[in-house]
Design a protein around this motif. Structure first.
Motif, mmCIF file in Angstrom:
data_model
loop_
_atom_site.group_PDB
_atom_site.id
_atom_site.type_symbol
_atom_site.label_atom_id
_atom_site.label_comp_id
_atom_site.label_asym_id
_atom_site.label_seq_id
_atom_site.Cartn_x
_atom_site.Cartn_y
_atom_site.Cartn_z
ATOM 1 N N VAL A 36 -5.006 -59.950 36.860
ATOM 2 C CA VAL A 36 -5.059 -58.502 37.081
ATOM 3 C C VAL A 36 -4.575 -57.823 35.808
ATOM 4 C CG1 VAL A 36 -4.132 -56.551 38.402
ATOM 5 C CG2 VAL A 36 -4.630 -58.697 39.565
ATOM 6 N N LEU A 37 -5.344 -56.855 35.317
ATOM 7 C CA LEU A 37 -4.960 -56.075 34.144
ATOM 8 C C LEU A 37 -4.506 -54.702 34.600
ATOM 9 C CD1 LEU A 37 -7.977 -56.852 31.756
ATOM 10 C CD2 LEU A 37 -5.878 -58.171 32.098
ATOM 11 N N LEU A 38 -3.273 -54.337 34.256
ATOM 12 C CA LEU A 38 -2.744 -53.016 34.604
ATOM 13 C C LEU A 38 -2.434 -52.247 33.331
ATOM 14 C CD1 LEU A 38 -0.256 -53.785 37.536
ATOM 15 C CD2 LEU A 38 -2.619 -52.971 37.667
ATOM 16 N N GLY A 39 -3.156 -51.147 33.125
ATOM 17 C CA GLY A 39 -2.930 -50.307 31.962
ATOM 18 C C GLY A 39 -1.858 -49.277 32.240
ATOM 19 N N ILE A 40 -1.080 -48.974 31.202
ATOM 20 C CA ILE A 40 -0.068 -47.923 31.297
ATOM 21 C C ILE A 40 -0.698 -46.643 30.759
ATOM 22 C CG2 ILE A 40 2.203 -47.177 30.476
ATOM 23 C CD1 ILE A 40 2.956 -50.177 30.360
ATOM 24 N N PRO A 41 -0.776 -45.591 31.615
ATOM 25 C CA PRO A 41 -1.457 -44.356 31.192
ATOM 26 C C PRO A 41 -0.846 -43.787 29.917
ATOM 27 C CG PRO A 41 -0.986 -44.298 33.532
ATOM 28 C CD PRO A 41 -0.275 -45.499 32.974
ATOM 29 N N THR A 42 -1.652 -43.190 29.122
ATOM 30 C CA THR A 42 -3.045 -42.865 29.317
ATOM 31 C C THR A 42 -3.935 -43.911 28.648
ATOM 32 O OG1 THR A 42 -2.576 -40.502 29.357
ATOM 33 C CG2 THR A 42 -4.818 -41.111 28.849
ATOM 34 N N ARG A 43 -3.690 -44.196 27.407
ATOM 35 C CA ARG A 43 -4.603 -45.052 26.658
ATOM 36 C C ARG A 43 -4.542 -46.520 27.058
ATOM 37 N NH1 ARG A 43 -3.289 -40.681 24.401
ATOM 38 N NH2 ARG A 43 -4.841 -39.386 23.378
ATOM 39 N N ALA A 156 8.209 -46.766 9.705
ATOM 40 C CA ALA A 156 9.553 -46.185 9.743
ATOM 41 C C ALA A 156 9.772 -45.548 11.111
ATOM 42 C CB ALA A 156 9.692 -45.143 8.633
ATOM 43 N N ARG A 157 11.021 -45.491 11.520
ATOM 44 C CA ARG A 157 11.349 -44.898 12.816
ATOM 45 C C ARG A 157 10.849 -43.470 12.947
ATOM 46 N NH1 ARG A 157 14.127 -46.457 16.908
ATOM 47 N NH2 ARG A 157 15.289 -48.379 16.809
ATOM 48 N N ASP A 158 10.881 -42.706 11.849
ATOM 49 C CA ASP A 158 10.489 -41.297 11.930
ATOM 50 C C ASP A 158 8.987 -41.083 11.782
ATOM 51 O OD1 ASP A 158 10.456 -41.982 9.246
ATOM 52 O OD2 ASP A 158 11.328 -40.095 8.561
ATOM 53 N N GLU A 159 8.234 -42.143 11.574
ATOM 54 C CA GLU A 159 6.781 -42.012 11.532
ATOM 55 C C GLU A 159 6.232 -42.050 12.954
ATOM 56 O OE1 GLU A 159 5.286 -43.904 7.390
ATOM 57 O OE2 GLU A 159 6.003 -45.348 8.879
ATOM 58 N N ARG A 160 5.045 -41.515 13.106
ATOM 59 C CA ARG A 160 4.380 -41.492 14.409
ATOM 60 C C ARG A 160 3.079 -42.287 14.299
ATOM 61 N NH1 ARG A 160 4.182 -38.769 19.140
ATOM 62 N NH2 ARG A 160 2.132 -38.337 19.987
ATOM 63 N N VAL A 161 2.867 -43.182 15.251
ATOM 64 C CA VAL A 161 1.613 -43.927 15.314
ATOM 65 C C VAL A 161 0.741 -43.267 16.376
ATOM 66 C CG1 VAL A 161 0.549 -46.134 15.884
ATOM 67 C CG2 VAL A 161 2.656 -46.078 14.539
ATOM 68 N N ASN A 162 -0.457 -42.875 15.996
ATOM 69 C CA ASN A 162 -1.394 -42.227 16.908
ATOM 70 C C ASN A 162 -2.560 -43.157 17.187
ATOM 71 O OD1 ASN A 162 -0.089 -39.545 16.816
ATOM 72 N ND2 ASN A 162 -0.761 -39.564 14.697
ATOM 73 N N VAL A 163 -2.781 -43.466 18.454
ATOM 74 C CA VAL A 163 -3.949 -44.236 18.858
ATOM 75 C C VAL A 163 -4.928 -43.249 19.470
ATOM 76 C CG1 VAL A 163 -4.833 -46.019 20.411
ATOM 77 C CG2 VAL A 163 -2.656 -46.356 19.227
ATOM 78 N N ARG A 164 -6.121 -43.223 18.925
ATOM 79 C CA ARG A 164 -7.172 -42.363 19.462
ATOM 80 C C ARG A 164 -8.305 -43.262 19.932
ATOM 81 N NH1 ARG A 164 -5.589 -39.595 14.592
ATOM 82 N NH2 ARG A 164 -4.315 -37.820 15.170
ATOM 83 N N LEU A 165 -8.787 -42.987 21.143
ATOM 84 C CA LEU A 165 -9.871 -43.775 21.719
ATOM 85 C C LEU A 165 -11.000 -42.844 22.115
ATOM 86 C CD1 LEU A 165 -7.728 -46.183 23.919
ATOM 87 C CD2 LEU A 165 -8.723 -46.646 21.666
ATOM 88 N N LYS A 171 -13.098 -40.477 19.365
ATOM 89 C CA LYS A 171 -13.304 -41.491 18.338
ATOM 90 C C LYS A 171 -12.228 -42.556 18.457
ATOM 91 C CE LYS A 171 -10.867 -38.766 14.867
ATOM 92 N NZ LYS A 171 -10.956 -38.155 13.550
ATOM 93 N N ASP A 172 -12.529 -43.733 17.907
ATOM 94 C CA ASP A 172 -11.577 -44.837 17.879
ATOM 95 C C ASP A 172 -10.927 -44.902 16.499
ATOM 96 O OD1 ASP A 172 -12.231 -45.603 20.430
ATOM 97 O OD2 ASP A 172 -13.102 -47.525 19.874
ATOM 98 N N GLU A 173 -9.591 -44.762 16.463
ATOM 99 C CA GLU A 173 -8.853 -44.962 15.236
ATOM 100 C C GLU A 173 -7.355 -45.024 15.548
ATOM 101 O OE1 GLU A 173 -9.550 -41.624 12.582
ATOM 102 O OE2 GLU A 173 -8.182 -40.331 13.695
ATOM 103 N N VAL A 174 -6.623 -45.636 14.638
ATOM 104 C CA VAL A 174 -5.167 -45.643 14.697
ATOM 105 C C VAL A 174 -4.679 -45.071 13.383
ATOM 106 C CG1 VAL A 174 -3.076 -47.058 14.879
ATOM 107 C CG2 VAL A 174 -5.102 -47.658 16.219
ATOM 108 N N THR A 175 -3.756 -44.117 13.463
ATOM 109 C CA THR A 175 -3.212 -43.487 12.250
ATOM 110 C C THR A 175 -1.697 -43.555 12.279
ATOM 111 O OG1 THR A 175 -3.089 -41.277 13.242
ATOM 112 C CG2 THR A 175 -5.150 -41.861 12.124
ATOM 113 N N ILE A 176 -1.116 -43.448 11.084
ATOM 114 C CA ILE A 176 0.331 -43.279 10.948
ATOM 115 C C ILE A 176 0.551 -41.906 10.334
ATOM 116 C CG2 ILE A 176 2.437 -44.013 9.777
ATOM 117 C CD1 ILE A 176 1.539 -46.829 9.915
ATOM 118 N N GLU A 177 1.442 -41.171 10.953
ATOM 119 C CA GLU A 177 1.752 -39.811 10.511
ATOM 120 C C GLU A 177 3.208 -39.763 10.077
ATOM 121 O OE1 GLU A 177 1.457 -35.377 12.555
ATOM 122 O OE2 GLU A 177 0.752 -37.141 13.636
ATOM 123 N N SER A 178 3.448 -39.229 8.868
ATOM 124 C CA SER A 178 4.839 -39.141 8.388
ATOM 125 C C SER A 178 5.347 -37.728 8.440
ATOM 126 C CB SER A 178 4.938 -39.685 6.966
ATOM 127 O OG SER A 178 4.004 -39.092 6.115
#
Length: 178
Positions: A36-43, A156-165, A171-178
């Motif tokens: 069984v696959l259980l996804g954690i909302p949202t992505r 880095a702890r203060d960076e943000r990782v954004n997953v877009r699907l 669109k599909d992409e992963v970015t790092i935002e500083s």
């Protein structure tokens, strides 16, 4: 995308990572039975659906999927404003005696996964619980380690990782935002 944001994974990279995770899940579970696959909302829910489709393509076996909202199980609600809870949906066969793979987009502190483990206790008793994540950032605050990882992405702890699907963001992409 902001000026301080850089793309680290594009659509083909994400597709390759999900294909690898799907194969690893099948190998670890010795097939798709009792899974069984259980996804954690949202992505995480979107990723669970994609992985289930890939597993079915590779094995010929349809895998049950669902969503596990952990909002009310978090231990940091007092510190972080949160979104409204989303519905939890468990497959009709339940999770008792099955191998449950929790799927999330980014693993960071481990607090969402700790909350997911607490939420699972209220639903049933799986025979095993595994963790798959598209991105592992490190910086764990709890002793939680993923079984299946798309990409280890030191940040880095203060960076943000954004997953877009595509399903939620166009669109599909992963970015790092500083």
């Amino acid at each position: 995308m902001s000026a301080h944001e850089r793309i680290v994974l594009q659509d083909a990279d994400i597709a390759r990572a999900l294909t690898r995770i799907s194969h690893e899940i099948l190998e670890s579970n010795r097939g798709a039975d009792n899974l069984v696959l259980l996804g954690i909302p949202t992505r995480g829910v979107t990723l669970a659906t994609r992985i289930a489709q890939l597993i079915e393509t590779f094995s010929g076996v349809a895998v049950e999927t669902g969503a596990l909202d952990v909002t009310m199980y978090r231990d940091d609600l007092h510190k972080n404003p949160t979104r409204a809870p989303r519905p939890t949906s468990i497959p009709d066969g339940g999770i008792n005696g099955k191998t449950v793979v929790l799927i999330d987009d980014v693993l960071f502190s481990g607090r969402s996964i700790r909350a997911a483990l607490d939420a699972l206790q209220d639903i049933g008793r799986p025979s095993a619980v595994r963790l798959a994540t598209l991105i592992d950032r490190g910086h764990r605050e709890l002793p939680i380690r993923p079984d299946f990882v798309g990409k280890n992405l030191p940040s880095a702890r203060d960076e943000r990782v954004n997953v877009r699907l595509t399903e939620t963001d166009g669109k599909d992409e992963v970015t790092i935002e500083s």
